[in-house]
Design a protein around this motif. Structure first.
Motif, PDB file in Angstrom:
ATOM      1  N   ARG A  21       0.905  -1.247   0.047  1.00 32.86           N
ATOM      2  CA  ARG A  21       0.018  -0.042   0.020  1.00 32.86           C
ATOM      3  C   ARG A  21       0.997   1.294   0.000  1.00 32.86           C
ATOM      4  NH1 ARG A  21      -3.338   1.933   5.128  1.00 32.86           N
ATOM      5  NH2 ARG A  21      -3.821   3.987   4.626  1.00 32.86           N
ATOM      6  N   THR A  22       1.890   1.214   0.779  1.00 36.41           N
ATOM      7  CA  THR A  22       2.699   2.334   0.769  1.00 36.41           C
ATOM      8  C   THR A  22       3.643   2.477  -0.340  1.00 36.41           C
ATOM      9  OG1 THR A  22       2.885   2.169   3.270  1.00 36.41           O
ATOM     10  CG2 THR A  22       4.744   3.533   2.329  1.00 36.41           C
ATOM     11  N   LEU A  23       3.936   1.335  -0.783  1.00 37.38           N
ATOM     12  CA  LEU A  23       4.717   1.588  -2.054  1.00 37.38           C
ATOM     13  C   LEU A  23       4.047   2.285  -3.312  1.00 37.38           C
ATOM     14  CD1 LEU A  23       6.992   0.401  -4.108  1.00 37.38           C
ATOM     15  CD2 LEU A  23       5.569  -1.434  -4.420  1.00 37.38           C
ATOM     16  N   THR A  24       2.714   1.734  -3.400  1.00 36.73           N
ATOM     17  CA  THR A  24       1.630   2.150  -4.569  1.00 36.73           C
ATOM     18  C   THR A  24       1.615   3.357  -4.317  1.00 36.73           C
ATOM     19  OG1 THR A  24       0.625   0.167  -4.547  1.00 36.73           O
ATOM     20  CG2 THR A  24      -0.506   1.717  -5.678  1.00 36.73           C
ATOM     21  N   GLN A  25       1.157   4.136  -2.956  1.00 34.17           N
ATOM     22  CA  GLN A  25       1.106   5.414  -2.937  1.00 34.17           C
ATOM     23  C   GLN A  25       2.373   6.488  -3.222  1.00 34.17           C
ATOM     24  OE1 GLN A  25      -0.122   5.744   1.172  1.00 34.17           O
ATOM     25  NE2 GLN A  25      -2.384   5.366   0.875  1.00 34.17           N
ATOM     26  N   ARG A  26       3.701   5.890  -2.620  1.00 38.66           N
ATOM     27  CA  ARG A  26       4.759   6.511  -3.139  1.00 38.66           C
ATOM     28  C   ARG A  26       5.009   6.639  -4.676  1.00 38.66           C
ATOM     29  NH1 ARG A  26       7.931  10.868  -2.383  1.00 38.66           N
ATOM     30  NH2 ARG A  26      10.333  10.366  -2.570  1.00 38.66           N
ATOM     31  N   ALA A  27       4.904   5.486  -5.218  1.00 42.84           N
ATOM     32  CA  ALA A  27       5.428   5.148  -6.773  1.00 42.84           C
ATOM     33  C   ALA A  27       4.339   6.111  -7.456  1.00 42.84           C
ATOM     34  CB  ALA A  27       5.096   3.605  -7.047  1.00 42.84           C
ATOM     35  N   GLU A  28       3.075   6.163  -7.257  1.00 43.51           N
ATOM     36  CA  GLU A  28       2.293   6.967  -7.920  1.00 43.51           C
ATOM     37  C   GLU A  28       2.733   8.464  -8.125  1.00 43.51           C
ATOM     38  OE1 GLU A  28      -1.637   6.132  -6.557  1.00 43.51           O
ATOM     39  OE2 GLU A  28      -1.850   4.078  -7.960  1.00 43.51           O
ATOM     40  N   GLN A  29       3.068   9.030  -6.678  1.00 44.54           N
ATOM     41  CA  GLN A  29       3.611  10.267  -6.548  1.00 44.54           C
ATOM     42  C   GLN A  29       4.688  10.338  -7.196  1.00 44.54           C
ATOM     43  OE1 GLN A  29       4.705  11.343  -2.362  1.00 44.54           O
ATOM     44  NE2 GLN A  29       4.895  13.465  -3.013  1.00 44.54           N
ATOM     45  N   LEU A  30       5.712   9.658  -7.253  1.00 42.02           N
ATOM     46  CA  LEU A  30       6.911   9.778  -8.216  1.00 42.02           C
ATOM     47  C   LEU A  30       6.756   9.673  -9.631  1.00 42.02           C
ATOM     48  CD1 LEU A  30       9.411   7.628  -5.757  1.00 42.02           C
ATOM     49  CD2 LEU A  30       9.423   9.997  -5.979  1.00 42.02           C
ATOM     50  N   PHE A  31       5.806   8.917 -10.006  1.00 41.32           N
ATOM     51  CA  PHE A  31       5.497   8.717 -11.499  1.00 41.32           C
ATOM     52  C   PHE A  31       5.029   9.954 -11.917  1.00 41.32           C
ATOM     53  CE2 PHE A  31       3.105   7.815 -15.125  1.00 41.32           C
ATOM     54  CZ  PHE A  31       3.928   6.784 -15.747  1.00 41.32           C
ATOM     55  N   LYS A  32       4.233  10.671 -11.160  1.00 41.34           N
ATOM     56  CA  LYS A  32       3.658  11.964 -11.480  1.00 41.34           C
ATOM     57  C   LYS A  32       4.534  13.168 -11.675  1.00 41.34           C
ATOM     58  CE  LYS A  32      -0.116  15.503 -10.536  1.00 41.34           C
ATOM     59  NZ  LYS A  32      -1.196  15.566  -9.333  1.00 41.34           N
ATOM     60  N   THR A  33       5.605  13.150 -10.413  1.00 36.43           N
ATOM     61  CA  THR A  33       6.429  14.087 -10.302  1.00 36.43           C
ATOM     62  C   THR A  33       7.606  13.885 -11.232  1.00 36.43           C
ATOM     63  OG1 THR A  33       6.137  14.270  -7.944  1.00 36.43           O
ATOM     64  CG2 THR A  33       8.254  14.950  -8.634  1.00 36.43           C
TER      65      THR A  33
END
Length: 396
Positions: free
Chosen positions: A236-248
């Protein structure tokens, strides 16, 4: 008599807060109860001291002054010990010194050689010493455990230390009647003192309860975002962080890569050696990956024997180094040496990746290729391929 009534009121308030903490402490986690019980003891001691002042005569007997001041000093020490237990700091044995010196000075300068000024100076230093020790703990909490309740408690201790020093200054530098007593209402300071005495045991205890509540909230948040076995972030934490990094990364034009590590033949490890050894193998690989990943890399356990890593650049050489690090460090447990290897699939963000899920799917297909080609190897998906098509992994 005004001062005595005020001491009686604040003593009742302190006992009430102490009882509330005693009731609540039964529902606290085991790791917080020792701190809560110690704080509770400090509140009861100061309440007892105020209660004794409330029933004292206008000229309290010297022995009562010794008992009351000793109760206050030990109560302040208990607060310090509670904070040390709460934050996991080592308690200082030097803090017994102000208690001994303060109690002895009250005894000596009230029963042997009566000297009000000397008594006030020494007891003020002792009180401030203990409060400053608590301020020092509150001023340097763990980074992840900062909260508003901690800052409020810090301010309360600072206010009490300042008031204690100002109170002594008034007694020392203002003219006092020859029959002056600290329990009468003859001085404005005597009237204000019980009110300020209630600040730490009443408001301070409330702040401490909130501090415990904040710690419990942080523990639940940590449990919800962390894999219980390895201590790594969970899926869950990975997905939240990954989506943020993908957008950034898309906005900044920066690189983003993802890699999936799968422990080879993990089912055989569980079947042969048992699930306890399998758990230690998972922890062993997690430690290696997190140790070698670097500060700008996120490693998470996505489930089972799989780990996912987010990287900020091309993955090829870094992934090969991580694969070799696992291969070169067998897991040693129960007197056994257990060789471990991982298969790795990686993918860098390409023009066809619309979201992180597409990037992760390409890395997963590269992992499948690595396992199909013999395991213990790294395969990286071509970022020019369509994220939904059968990407063509290439060996590293």
């Amino acid at each position: 008599m005004v001062s005595e009534y005020l001491f009686a009121i604040v003593a009742t308030m302190m006992l009430s807060n102490g009882l509330v903490l005693a009731i609540m402490s039964r529902d606290l986690p085991d790791n917080l109860r020792p701190a809560a019980h110690t704080w509770q003891a400090g509140t009861f001691l100061i309440a007892i001291g105020c209660g004794l002042f409330a029933i004292a005569s206008e000229r309290p007997p010297p022995m009562l002054l010794v008992i009351v001041n000793t109760a206050f000093l030990i109560g302040l020490l208990a607060y310090n010990r509670a904070l040390a237990k709460f934050y996991g700091f080592k308690a200082s044995n030097w803090l017994y010194l102000p208690i001994a010196v303060g109690a002895f000075s009250v005894f000596w300068f009230s029963m042997v050689d009566e000297n009000f000024q000397a008594r006030i100076i020494i007891i003020t230093i002792a009180w401030c010493w203990l409060m400053l020790a608590s301020i020092r703990i509150l001023a340097r909490p763990p980074r992840a455990d900062d909260s508003i309740s901690r800052r409020v408690l810090l301010i309360i201790f600072m206010i009490m230390a300042v008031f204690t020093a100002l109170r002594a200054s008034v007694f020392l530098f203002s003219p006092l009647p020859t029959d002056f007593s600290v329990t009468t209402g003859a001085s404005t300071v005597n009237v204000v003192t019980p009110i300020f005495m209630a600040v730490l045991p009443v408001l301070g205890t409330t702040s401490f309860i909130l501090l415990c509540s904040d710690r419990i909230r942080l523990q639940w948040e940590h449990a919800a975002s962390t894999d219980y076995l390895t201590g790594l972030p969970n899926r869950r934490t990975l997905t939240q962080r990954a989506e943020q990094l993908f957008k950034t990364a898309g906005q900044a034009g920066a690189g983003l890569s993802v890699a999936i590590f799968d422990i080879d033949s993990f089912k055989k490890i569980n079947d042969t050696h048992g699930h306890d050894v399998g758990d230690r193998a998972l922890q062993h690989v997690a430690d290696i990956l997190s140790t070698h990943a670097g500060n700008r890399t996120m490693v998470a356990r996505s489930g089972g024997e799989e780990f996912v890593m987010l990287l900020d650049g091309p993955p090829e050489q870094r992934l090969e180094g991580l694969r070799k690090a696992v291969e070169d460090a067998p897991c040693k447990t129960d007197g056994k040496v257990l060789p471990l290897t991982v298969s790795v699939g990686g993918a860098s963000r390409g023009p066809s990746d619309a979201d992180f899920s597409g990037l992760l799917r390409r890395a997963d297909r590269a992992l499948y290729a690595a396992k199909s080609l013999g395991r213990n190897r790294v395969e990286v998906s071509d970022p020019q391929e369509d994220g939904l098509a059968a990407a063509g992994p290439r060996a590293v």
